[in-house]
Design a protein around this motif. Structure first.
Motif, mmCIF file in Angstrom:
data_model
loop_
_atom_site.group_PDB
_atom_site.id
_atom_site.type_symbol
_atom_site.label_atom_id
_atom_site.label_comp_id
_atom_site.label_asym_id
_atom_site.label_seq_id
_atom_site.Cartn_x
_atom_site.Cartn_y
_atom_site.Cartn_z
ATOM 1 N N ALA A 91 10.069 3.875 1.240
ATOM 2 C CA ALA A 91 10.441 5.262 0.939
ATOM 3 C C ALA A 91 9.888 6.187 2.010
ATOM 4 N N ALA A 92 8.649 5.937 2.446
ATOM 5 C CA ALA A 92 8.050 6.743 3.510
ATOM 6 C C ALA A 92 8.837 6.576 4.806
ATOM 7 N N ARG A 109 0.831 -1.209 0.000
ATOM 8 C CA ARG A 109 0.000 0.000 0.000
ATOM 9 C C ARG A 109 0.866 1.261 0.000
ATOM 10 N N PRO A 110 0.388 2.354 -0.609
ATOM 11 C CA PRO A 110 1.104 3.631 -0.504
ATOM 12 C C PRO A 110 0.920 4.233 0.887
ATOM 13 N N TYR A 111 1.925 4.995 1.314
ATOM 14 C CA TYR A 111 1.908 5.598 2.642
ATOM 15 C C TYR A 111 2.126 7.099 2.567
ATOM 16 N N SER A 157 11.109 7.970 -5.091
ATOM 17 C CA SER A 157 9.772 7.378 -5.237
ATOM 18 C C SER A 157 8.726 8.027 -4.334
ATOM 19 N N LEU A 158 9.157 8.975 -3.497
ATOM 20 C CA LEU A 158 8.205 9.657 -2.617
ATOM 21 C C LEU A 158 7.809 11.002 -3.228
ATOM 22 N N LEU A 167 3.276 15.547 4.075
ATOM 23 C CA LEU A 167 4.565 15.921 3.493
ATOM 24 C C LEU A 167 4.813 15.238 2.163
ATOM 25 N N GLY A 168 4.355 14.000 2.048
ATOM 26 C CA GLY A 168 4.583 13.267 0.814
ATOM 27 C C GLY A 168 3.858 11.936 0.844
ATOM 28 N N ALA A 169 3.897 11.228 -0.271
ATOM 29 C CA ALA A 169 3.252 9.922 -0.378
ATOM 30 C C ALA A 169 4.068 9.030 -1.291
#
Length: 300
Positions: free
Chosen positions: A140-141, A94-96, A197-198, A133-135
């Motif tokens: 990467a997170a 999953r993306p974070y 990648s973030l 801040l980012g996803a």
């Protein structure tokens, strides 16, 4: 003896739905400001382990009343072994989100949460305001979180005692409350070394002061230390932040109940004492005004 009891499974925040107490079996009790919260712990009851990863404890082990984890040693180990927060999972697809959260003056933290959860994690922690801040992918997170902890000198955890201590004395406007976030976000996005990648995200602060009911919140004079068999809790709900209920008890004093202390207890309808806003469970006095006489330090 109580006619009916329910086993508490804690408090849940849902985006747009507000806070609700959750009971074993899936039943929920929504919480709204001004509502009377009143319950009694079953006489002769024993607090049992909450289990791990959605599964009941096979031993139905007893757990201490003062434990906020409400898990036996084995279930706690199993829960931590499958925890993103404990950095024990590396293959979650999953993306974070990476976020910055503010809990009060000088209290900014960095963290990560699954994108699909939206701001639920921030509500659960009692974040007064936050910004993404980012996803990107989990690892990467995680690397970004570690980068920011070191470069910005901010933690990934803030004790609840510190959060509770400042809730009644927060700055009056959303702009004032988010000022430290704005500064931290600007420093963060200027750093080199972010994983490619973030995807970085712009500064868009979200304020939870009204969601939690913190505007004009009186300072708490006490905090429930634990629940005990036969004890009663009652009061008018004036605020909910993270896992904490702020209850107005007899005498006008506000007492904080960490709902994590409720997990694992069998609870039922309260009698007249709790209905009048009384507490007959151990309460620890906090600095400031004295605990009202009607709030007892122990049972009877």
């Amino acid at each position: 003896m109580m006619a009916q009891v329910w086993k508490c499974a804690g408090l849940r925040w849902t985006t747009g739905g507000g806070p609700a107490l959750v009971w074993e079996g899936g039943r929920t009790s929504p919480l709204t400001w001004g509502r009377r919260v009143a319950f009694a712990v079953a006489e002769g009851g024993v607090r049992t382990c909450a289990g791990a990863r959605g599964h009941p404890c096979p031993l139905r082990a007893a757990v201490p009343g003062r434990s906020t984890g409400a898990r036996c040693e084995e279930c706690a180990r199993l829960d931590r072994a499958h925890s993103v927060a404990a950095d024990t999972i590396a293959d979650d697809p999953r993306p974070y989100h990476v976020y910055l959260a503010w809990f009060g003056p000088g209290m900014v933290k960095v963290g990560i949460t699954a994108v699909e959860r939206g701001p639920a994690r921030l509500l659960e922690q009692g974040a007064v305001c936050f910004t993404w801040l980012g996803a990107g992918p989990l690892m990467a997170a995680r690397r970004t979180e570690e980068l920011l902890r070191a470069a910005l000198d901010v933690p990934d955890r803030i004790p609840y005692a510190r959060k509770r201590a400042v809730r009644s004395a927060l700055p009056g406007t959303a702009e004032e409350r988010s000022a430290e976030l704005a500064e931290a976000h600007a420093r963060a996005v200027a750093l080199a070394g972010w994983p490619e990648s973030l995807e970085r995200q712009p500064y868009r602060p979200v304020d939870h002061c009204a969601v939690f009911g913190l505007d004009g919140l009186p300072a708490a004079v006490g905090q429930v230390s634990e629940l005990v068999p036969g004890g009663v809790v009652g009061g008018d709900l004036v605020a909910v932040a993270g896992p904490d209920l702020h209850l107005a008890a007899v005498g006008g004093g506000v007492v904080v109940l960490d709902t994590r202390l409720m997990t694992g207890w069998e609870l039922g309808a309260a009698g007249d004492d709790a209905g009048a806003g009384r507490l007959t469970v151990p309460v620890r006095e906090l600095r400031g005004p004295r605990v009202p006489a009607d709030v007892q330090e122990g049972l009877f």
